[in-house]
Design an enzyme around this catalytic site. Sequence first.
Site, mmCIF file in Angstrom:
data_model
loop_
_atom_site.group_PDB
_atom_site.id
_atom_site.type_symbol
_atom_site.label_atom_id
_atom_site.label_comp_id
_atom_site.label_asym_id
_atom_site.label_seq_id
_atom_site.Cartn_x
_atom_site.Cartn_y
_atom_site.Cartn_z
ATOM 1 N N GLY B 54 0.854 -1.180 0.000
ATOM 2 C CA GLY B 54 0.000 0.000 0.000
ATOM 3 C C GLY B 54 0.890 1.229 0.000
ATOM 4 C CB ALA B 56 2.773 2.466 4.751
ATOM 5 C CG HIS B 278 -16.228 8.178 7.328
ATOM 6 N ND1 HIS B 278 -17.131 9.096 6.883
ATOM 7 C CD2 HIS B 278 -15.015 8.591 6.901
ATOM 8 C CE1 HIS B 278 -16.477 10.024 6.193
ATOM 9 N NE2 HIS B 278 -15.193 9.743 6.198
ATOM 10 N NE ARG B 342 -13.169 11.321 8.783
ATOM 11 C CZ ARG B 342 -12.231 10.830 8.015
ATOM 12 N NH1 ARG B 342 -11.527 9.804 8.410
ATOM 13 N NH2 ARG B 342 -12.003 11.364 6.849
ATOM 14 C CD GLU B 437 -6.333 1.855 8.565
ATOM 15 O OE1 GLU B 437 -6.318 2.157 7.359
ATOM 16 O OE2 GLU B 437 -7.361 1.496 9.168
HETATM 17 C C1 LIG Z 1 -12.961 4.102 1.752
HETATM 18 C C2 LIG Z 1 -11.813 4.760 2.428
HETATM 19 C C3 LIG Z 1 -11.526 6.094 2.166
HETATM 20 C C4 LIG Z 1 -10.435 6.712 2.791
HETATM 21 N N1 LIG Z 1 -10.190 8.033 2.512
HETATM 22 C C5 LIG Z 1 -9.110 8.619 3.078
HETATM 23 C C6 LIG Z 1 -8.779 9.969 2.757
HETATM 24 O O1 LIG Z 1 -9.463 10.631 1.971
HETATM 25 N N2 LIG Z 1 -7.682 10.522 3.325
HETATM 26 C C7 LIG Z 1 -6.888 9.809 4.186
HETATM 27 O O2 LIG Z 1 -5.897 10.358 4.639
HETATM 28 N N3 LIG Z 1 -7.168 8.535 4.498
HETATM 29 C C8 LIG Z 1 -8.261 7.925 3.964
HETATM 30 N N4 LIG Z 1 -8.546 6.620 4.290
HETATM 31 C C9 LIG Z 1 -7.614 5.866 5.127
HETATM 32 C C10 LIG Z 1 -6.395 5.467 4.315
HETATM 33 O O3 LIG Z 1 -6.758 5.207 2.984
HETATM 34 C C11 LIG Z 1 -5.698 4.235 4.848
HETATM 35 O O4 LIG Z 1 -5.557 4.327 6.220
HETATM 36 C C12 LIG Z 1 -4.317 4.099 4.249
HETATM 37 O O5 LIG Z 1 -4.390 4.171 2.846
HETATM 38 C C13 LIG Z 1 -3.649 2.826 4.676
HETATM 39 O O6 LIG Z 1 -2.470 2.634 3.923
HETATM 40 P P1 LIG Z 1 -1.490 1.457 4.274
HETATM 41 O O7 LIG Z 1 -0.346 1.577 3.340
HETATM 42 O O8 LIG Z 1 -1.204 1.477 5.721
HETATM 43 O O9 LIG Z 1 -2.310 0.121 4.000
HETATM 44 P P2 LIG Z 1 -3.068 -0.456 2.716
HETATM 45 O O10 LIG Z 1 -3.105 0.498 1.596
HETATM 46 O O11 LIG Z 1 -4.350 -1.022 3.200
HETATM 47 O O12 LIG Z 1 -2.142 -1.628 2.222
HETATM 48 C C14 LIG Z 1 -2.074 -2.854 2.873
HETATM 49 C C15 LIG Z 1 -1.178 -3.756 2.069
HETATM 50 O O13 LIG Z 1 -0.863 -4.892 2.827
HETATM 51 C C16 LIG Z 1 -1.062 -6.066 2.080
HETATM 52 N N5 LIG Z 1 -1.385 -7.115 3.024
HETATM 53 C C17 LIG Z 1 -2.261 -7.081 4.061
HETATM 54 N N6 LIG Z 1 -2.196 -8.209 4.770
HETATM 55 C C18 LIG Z 1 -1.262 -8.985 4.195
HETATM 56 C C19 LIG Z 1 -0.748 -10.271 4.474
HETATM 57 N N7 LIG Z 1 -1.165 -10.986 5.520
HETATM 58 N N8 LIG Z 1 0.193 -10.771 3.635
HETATM 59 C C20 LIG Z 1 0.643 -10.062 2.575
HETATM 60 N N9 LIG Z 1 0.204 -8.833 2.287
HETATM 61 C C21 LIG Z 1 -0.744 -8.296 3.079
HETATM 62 C C22 LIG Z 1 -2.135 -5.722 1.085
HETATM 63 O O14 LIG Z 1 -2.042 -6.567 -0.030
HETATM 64 C C23 LIG Z 1 -1.752 -4.284 0.767
HETATM 65 O O15 LIG Z 1 -0.749 -4.279 -0.209
HETATM 66 C C24 LIG Z 1 -9.639 5.991 3.686
HETATM 67 C C25 LIG Z 1 -9.934 4.664 3.955
HETATM 68 C C26 LIG Z 1 -11.020 4.050 3.358
HETATM 69 C C27 LIG Z 1 -11.336 2.649 3.719
#
Ligand SMILES: Cc1cc2nc3c(=O)[nH]c(=O)nc-3n(C[C@H](O)[C@H](O)[C@H](O)COP(=O)(O)OP(=O)(O)OC[C@H]3O[C@@H](n4cnc5c(N)ncnc54)[C@H](O)[C@@H]3O)c2cc1C
Lengths: 285, 650
Positions: B54, B56, B278, B342, B437
């Site tokens: 993702g 991060a 939300h 929120r 996250e």
């Molecule tokens: C509908 C929605 C709208 C949002 N809008 C906003 C916004 O407008 N502004 C804002 O700041 N935030 C927003 N958020 C929150 C934000 O999008 C997320 O908190 C953030 O993008 C999380 O990013 P991340 O890189 O931590 O995780 P993610 O993008 O969720 O990535 C997780 C990754 O981990 C991988 N993964 C997970 N488990 C495993 C496993 N066991 N083995 C291998 N791979 C795994 C997945 O394949 C993925 O690649 C929103 C969230 C949602 C749900």
Amino acid sequence: MRLILDVWRQDDAASPGRFERYEVAEATPEMSLLELLDMLNAQLVTEGRDPIAFDHDCREGICGSCGVMIDGRPHGPVDSTPACLQRVRNYAAGDIVTIEPFRAGAFPVIRDLVVDRSSLDRIITAGGYISTATNAAPEALTLPVNKHQAEAAMDHAACIGCGACVAACPNGAAQLFAGAKVAHLAELPQGQVERYERVRSMVTTMEDMFGSCTNYGECVPACPAGIELDVIAHLNRDFRRAVIHERRGEQPRRDDVPWLARLRSGPWLQSDPDDRPTDDRDADA
Amino acid sequence: MSIDLDQRRAIGDEIHGAAPTGDVKTLWEEHLLNLRLVNPANRRKFKVIVVGTGLAGAGAASTLSELGYQVEAFTLHDAPRRAHSVAAQGGINAAKAYKADGDSVDRLFRDTVKGGDFRSREADVHRLAELSVRVIDHLTALGVPFAREYGGQIATRSFGGVQVSRTFYARGQTGQQLQLAGSQQLLKEVGAGRTTLHTRVEMLDLIVADGRAVGIVVRDMITGEIRPVTAHAVILATGGYGNVYFKSTLAKSSNVTATWRAHKRGALFGNPCFVQFHPTSLPLSNEWQSKTTLMSESLRNDGRVWVPKQPGDDRAPGDIPEQDRDYYLERMYPAFGNLAPRDISSRAAKLQLDAGKGVGPLRNGVYLDFADAIERLGRATMEERYGNLFELYIDATGEDPLTTPMRIAPGPHFVMGGLWTDYNQMSNVPGLFVGGEASFNYHGANRLGANSLLSASVDGWFVIPWTVADYLAPRLGTEVLGHDHPDVVAAVADARARVERLLAVGGTTAPDHYHKELGQLLTDHVGVERHAEGLAKGQDAIRELREDFWRNVRVVGHGAQLNQELERAGRLADYLELAELMALDALDRDESAGAHFRSEHQTSEGEAMRDDEHWTSGSAWATAGDDGRPVRHSEPLTFEAVPLATRSYK
Ligand SMILES: Cc1cc2nc3c(=O)[nH]c(=O)nc-3n(C[C@H](O)[C@H](O)[C@H](O)COP(=O)(O)OP(=O)(O)OC[C@H]3O[C@@H](n4cnc5c(N)ncnc54)[C@H](O)[C@@H]3O)c2cc1C
Ligand code: SF4
Ligand code: FES
């Protein structure tokens, strides 16, 4: 409402597939077609039978995971709409819904409705990016971008990478997908430096895996992201220029680099650590 | 039923986040100077695992790869672009102060600390605000088509809970554009041969040897092969666990497995009960609905929230005259009105729903009305601003928000909780880093809108690559563990046994059925509003459900193939354990703070009442010892730059 589902079942890439007929008794109009599959799967699991494998994730039209042929059309009956947002309300009681995987040479079936679309990412890997290392960017305001250009870039950048364009194309071509990325990056000042090398590399990689575009235009109505045919014109124009630049010797070829050759031949995801290119920066250490 | 807390949990030692002390404004800069470095020529000798691609994960992987480390990146998706970051709509905050509205790094810092209701670490939050500036530069350089003004400058808008305009956006698809930029950078590194990317591979366990994180156990989701991968450090960026509620705004594959397995191997879990609901999700319309779709909060900039004054008022919205409408957010929170944060908006909506004033066929929503904005700005402007959100809404409901007010309802959306990390984003297990996250440190008890894309970007691109080097530097010359090392062999055997156990239960009930039940239990007991008795009951019910799951679940098919039922069951098994800890944490935290609203702790006006004397701390949980009680460690929090104050949005 009662619907009949003819669904493609295939155990794995090597096994032959077949259609199987199922019935769902209580579909409701506001359900999505994927929720219809959920319902059918719940039924199958209760009976101890293998549920139908299908790709899906966000269920709101943005991740590009979903993608199946429904009644012979990528994603389903309604134009410009991903499978997860197609609704049962477009069917009448007793209708037969035929669901099969995307059919394209570049998308081998993995199981049931799940296909391998990593060939799309190979195209991106060949150049669909701007090479800026982390921490090297200038203050964002030093790059003003005309509002119309920014909007146009956004239009092209909206592609969700679902592969419906390929599945819709009688040639199995990926021009709409590749064109969308090329046009997105070429629209922006940041994208100019690598513009021609990018398109040359992406197009040659694409041609190794996908069919050739002969302008059927079937891809556009299938595209859930509203990508327009003009991106293909853009792609062709930039590619021609790239070839000319190269002939004139203005364009360094990256072909000589071993990784690019490997990328074309695959397995693309694996790289041999001993074969890693030396980082120039290492030399100064 | 007994609520006796001491029978449910034990109290452990205090822990500390190792944040440097001093003037919060210069901490990060000074800290960078103190971090150890790895010589560029030596970086290739280190192998780093990044789980999750993702925002991060892709950021961390591509940056480490650019620097010259050997990176192995893993995602359960078929392509990095599909990570759930792609679904974020509204935008990303940054203290660029491009408008003359009084914004600054310090203000973003202060807003985030206050928004989190004083339950986050000041030093970390300040770093977040500081680095936000670089994030926008970086994303712009990568080709993110941020919205622009006519003069070519980047446009900003204001977002829930703040009075300045600091949210950068790309139409209603900001997350998509950021995620694409991130995954393109990652693929660039794959092309350069410096990163190996493994798609459709799921992490099932963490390998810990000698107290350090040294690898992971993964399952190839196509062949079913379970194998170890060892490295010098492991970075988890696996996203949030909000989907534990089954119906949430998260993607269906979102899960807690990676972080929960790490927790079981010793990593502390921080504030599991802090969940954000939300306020602008779509109300549920039927039993088969697979999730709740989010309508971006940015809609609240131009929409007015209301319900009929009379409970059970059945008239069509257009037939309800002004004097019979209650614009309750404007009434209750005049300063912020429809932009109230929120947690406050969600709770206010729940109050209206509980009072029988819900609207729509199932009476489970409130109106979000654009009539005034349409009159003021015209339809065209509204369509330009919110076009794709309106389309999404029309598609889901068959109603056009330009003519009928939208219906919205609170839905589980984001978890502030996650693996506990120190100031270096490293968990208490050395060598295990956590970002995005999946970690817990920035958002306290409530996250400000548009701050999560920010924290994922900051962690991935601008923090972890620096702090990982500090961990690796003294480990130069060490080899990654061989696959025959007893700790590696044992972890692989555990993972295989778990899969076999799931397949062998041979019951009659599908995993999804349990997931729905679990979601209902959590919604009822660990939802927008909680109280001790409900939480205790919830915890016990979750445990019973888990026991039932292990007796009666049916996982059809076998393990040596693509088996989505098996994937679901495995993730659910971890959710069933996590959920119990969420209830326990919520029961343990005997105060209201941010999104954690304990009905026992409210002011006479119904506002959350913190207990700063006892609870100015983060909770970091260790797995249950032999007596079955999880152990809660506390991390004391101090607020010097932003003095503790009651949050007020009146
Ligand atoms: C509908 C929605 C709208 C949002 N809008 C906003 C916004 O407008 N502004 C804002 O700041 N935030 C927003 N958020 C929150 C934000 O999008 C997320 O908190 C953030 O993008 C999380 O990013 P991340 O890189 O931590 O995780 P993610 O993008 O969720 O990535 C997780 C990754 O981990 C991988 N993964 C997970 N488990 C495993 C496993 N066991 N083995 C291998 N791979 C795994 C997945 O394949 C993925 O690649 C929103 C969230 C949602 C749900
Ligand atoms: S161009 Fe359209 S159809 Fe093709 S991959 Fe992108 S979104 Fe899908
Ligand atoms: S499931 Fe994400 S686009 Fe359809």
